[in-house]
Design a protein around this motif. Structure first.
Motif, PDB file in Angstrom:
ATOM      1  N   GLU A 120       0.834  -1.198   0.000  1.00 49.09           N
ATOM      2  CA  GLU A 120       0.000   0.000   0.000  1.00 49.09           C
ATOM      3  C   GLU A 120       0.875   1.257   0.000  1.00 49.09           C
ATOM      4  O   GLU A 120       1.459   1.617   1.019  1.00 49.09           O
ATOM      5  CB  GLU A 120      -0.911   0.005   1.235  1.00 49.09           C
ATOM      6  N   PRO A 121       0.984   1.971  -1.129  1.00 55.35           N
ATOM      7  CA  PRO A 121       1.836   3.175  -1.185  1.00 55.35           C
ATOM      8  C   PRO A 121       1.426   4.246  -0.177  1.00 55.35           C
ATOM      9  O   PRO A 121       2.277   5.008   0.308  1.00 55.35           O
ATOM     10  CB  PRO A 121       1.648   3.676  -2.628  1.00 55.35           C
ATOM     11  N   ASN A 122       0.129   4.327   0.139  1.00 51.06           N
ATOM     12  CA  ASN A 122      -0.330   5.337   1.093  1.00 51.06           C
ATOM     13  C   ASN A 122       0.218   5.116   2.494  1.00 51.06           C
ATOM     14  O   ASN A 122       0.145   6.024   3.345  1.00 51.06           O
ATOM     15  CB  ASN A 122      -1.861   5.358   1.154  1.00 51.06           C
ATOM     16  N   LEU A 123       0.731   3.930   2.758  1.00 57.25           N
ATOM     17  CA  LEU A 123       1.261   3.619   4.083  1.00 57.25           C
ATOM     18  C   LEU A 123       2.778   3.771   4.143  1.00 57.25           C
ATOM     19  O   LEU A 123       3.387   3.418   5.152  1.00 57.25           O
ATOM     20  CB  LEU A 123       0.873   2.193   4.493  1.00 57.25           C
ATOM     21  N   HIS A 124       3.379   4.286   3.091  1.00 57.69           N
ATOM     22  CA  HIS A 124       4.827   4.483   3.097  1.00 57.69           C
ATOM     23  C   HIS A 124       5.147   5.793   3.809  1.00 57.69           C
ATOM     24  O   HIS A 124       5.535   6.796   3.205  1.00 57.69           O
ATOM     25  CB  HIS A 124       5.372   4.475   1.670  1.00 57.69           C
ATOM     26  N   LYS A 125       4.954   5.763   5.117  1.00 56.30           N
ATOM     27  CA  LYS A 125       5.134   6.925   5.983  1.00 56.30           C
ATOM     28  C   LYS A 125       5.930   6.490   7.212  1.00 56.30           C
ATOM     29  O   LYS A 125       5.992   5.290   7.531  1.00 56.30           O
ATOM     30  CB  LYS A 125       3.773   7.483   6.418  1.00 56.30           C
ATOM     31  N   TYR A 171       4.438   3.946   9.764  1.00 52.65           N
ATOM     32  CA  TYR A 171       4.324   2.560   9.301  1.00 52.65           C
ATOM     33  C   TYR A 171       5.687   1.915   9.071  1.00 52.65           C
ATOM     34  O   TYR A 171       5.829   0.690   9.178  1.00 52.65           O
ATOM     35  CB  TYR A 171       3.455   2.501   8.049  1.00 52.65           C
ATOM     36  N   SER A 211       6.498  16.175   7.473  1.00 53.48           N
ATOM     37  CA  SER A 211       7.059  15.572   6.254  1.00 53.48           C
ATOM     38  C   SER A 211       8.487  16.023   5.988  1.00 53.48           C
ATOM     39  O   SER A 211       9.275  15.295   5.375  1.00 53.48           O
ATOM     40  CB  SER A 211       6.176  15.907   5.042  1.00 53.48           C
ATOM     41  N   THR A 257      -5.401   9.104  16.980  1.00 54.81           N
ATOM     42  CA  THR A 257      -4.240   8.722  16.178  1.00 54.81           C
ATOM     43  C   THR A 257      -3.123   8.142  17.044  1.00 54.81           C
ATOM     44  O   THR A 257      -2.203   7.497  16.533  1.00 54.81           O
ATOM     45  CB  THR A 257      -3.689   9.918  15.386  1.00 54.81           C
ATOM     46  N   GLN A 285      -6.363   2.593   8.100  1.00 57.82           N
ATOM     47  CA  GLN A 285      -5.726   2.298   6.815  1.00 57.82           C
ATOM     48  C   GLN A 285      -5.358   0.822   6.703  1.00 57.82           C
ATOM     49  O   GLN A 285      -5.574   0.194   5.657  1.00 57.82           O
ATOM     50  CB  GLN A 285      -4.470   3.160   6.637  1.00 57.82           C
ATOM     51  N   ASP A 342      -8.714  -1.310   6.596  1.00 56.35           N
ATOM     52  CA  ASP A 342      -9.394  -1.245   5.300  1.00 56.35           C
ATOM     53  C   ASP A 342      -8.658  -2.043   4.241  1.00 56.35           C
ATOM     54  O   ASP A 342      -9.281  -2.750   3.431  1.00 56.35           O
ATOM     55  CB  ASP A 342      -9.517   0.219   4.853  1.00 56.35           C
ATOM     56  N   ARG A 343      -7.320  -1.949   4.247  1.00 53.12           N
ATOM     57  CA  ARG A 343      -6.536  -2.696   3.271  1.00 53.12           C
ATOM     58  C   ARG A 343      -6.679  -4.199   3.491  1.00 53.12           C
ATOM     59  O   ARG A 343      -6.819  -4.974   2.535  1.00 53.12           O
ATOM     60  CB  ARG A 343      -5.059  -2.287   3.375  1.00 53.12           C
TER      61      ARG A 343
END
Length: 315
Positions: A55-60, A63, A136, A243, A301, A304-305
């Protein structure tokens, strides 16, 4: 057995792990919950790694640190349970001297590493909530990699004296370890020498790591709570605090067993040996099992994934 107990040796070729002394007849039954916890830990942590990778959205940063925790938990539980199960199922109690010291090192190293990763995760939550506009640019991929490297080096270096000191001692009393894995103090207590260096160093590392890490986490969350309570609405406060929910649950699931184990070793002199050994095993199995469950249930996230993956397979 009496011959083995009186044999003089400096470094024995093997140690004999006794499993859970006093509960030998129940070893097979005890193996059932142990196996279940290990299976959940392996499946859950590999699922976390798979989902974050796909999942690219989780590349934070959050995670990435979670993946580090998953890898650390996998190594921690795998370093002990396969041998423990071989004792329970096949009565395979022998372990090579060097293998025993290696297991000792891995257990202590990855326990320290877990604690360091929790500090890194609290730093991520602090920056995300207290300085959201700089998150970021502050926690960039190179910075996250440096933090991860620092956590790994700290744990590896701090624990390195454990096996080296243990190898120095002469073992002329017995090679029978009243434990299911090569726990540091359970091994060095077999030495017929003054082991105060090992004992004091072990206590120092435990207090320094846990004390400093809990202190840094507490400071981070004091600042986080101040930022949350300064928000204008109750909904905003609840949403922001949500969060941190997963991280707080993971902290509790990690440090509560640690504190309980430390108190039991300090004050539980009248507690049965089998209970000490059971708690030592639970301490290595329960957190790795709970961590992926907590993040899977509480992190939208990931949840859902996972649901998308399951529904796709169902189709």
């Amino acid at each position: 057995m009496s011959d083995s107990n009186t044999t003089d040796f400096t470094n024995p070729p093997t140690f004999i792990l006794l499993g859970i002394p006093g509960l030998e007849m129940a070893h097979v039954w005890i193996s059932i919950p142990f196996s279940a916890m290990y299976a959940i830990a392996v499946l859950g942590n590999f699922t976390i790694l798979f989902i974050v990778k796909r999942e690219p959205n989780l590349h934070k940063p959050m995670y990435y640190f979670l993946c580090m925790l998953a890898i650390s938990d996998l190594v921690l539980s795998t370093s002990t349970l396969p041998k423990t199960l071989s004792i329970f199922w096949f009565n395979s109690r022998e372990i090579n001297f060097s293998a025993c010291l290696t297991q000792m090192y891995f257990v202590a190293c990855f326990l320290v590493m877990d604690s360091g990763i929790l500090v890194a995760m609290s730093l991520d939550r602090y920056v995300a909530i207290c300085h959201p506009l700089r998150h970021s640019t502050t926690l960039t991929n190179p910075v996250v990699a440096k933090i991860g490297l620092a956590v790994v080096l700290r744990s590896g270096i701090l624990v390195l004296p454990f096996p080296f000191l243990a190898r120095r001692w002469p073992y002329c009393r017995t090679n029978f370890i009243p434990h299911s894995y090569c726990e540091h103090m359970a091994v060095v207590k077999l030495a017929c020498a003054d082991i105060r260096i090992s004992s004091n160093y072990s206590i120092s590392v435990g207090f320094m790591v846990t004390g400093l890490d809990v202190f840094f986490i507490a400071v981070a969350y004091i600042q986080i709570l101040r930022a949350i309570f300064s928000l204008p609405t109750k909904d905003a406060r609840l949403k922001t605090f949500g969060t941190c929910g997963s991280h707080l649950c993971v902290i509790l699931s990690t440090y509560i067993p640690s504190v309980f184990s430390a108190l039991m070793h300090r004050f539980g002199h009248n507690v049965a040996l089998h209970f000490h050994v059971l708690m030592a095993n639970a301490y290595l199995l329960v957190p790795p099992m709970l961590h992926p469950i907590i993040y899977g249930v509480r992190t939208k996230q990931i949840r859902d994934r996972l649901l998308r993956l399951l529904s796709h397979k169902g189709m």
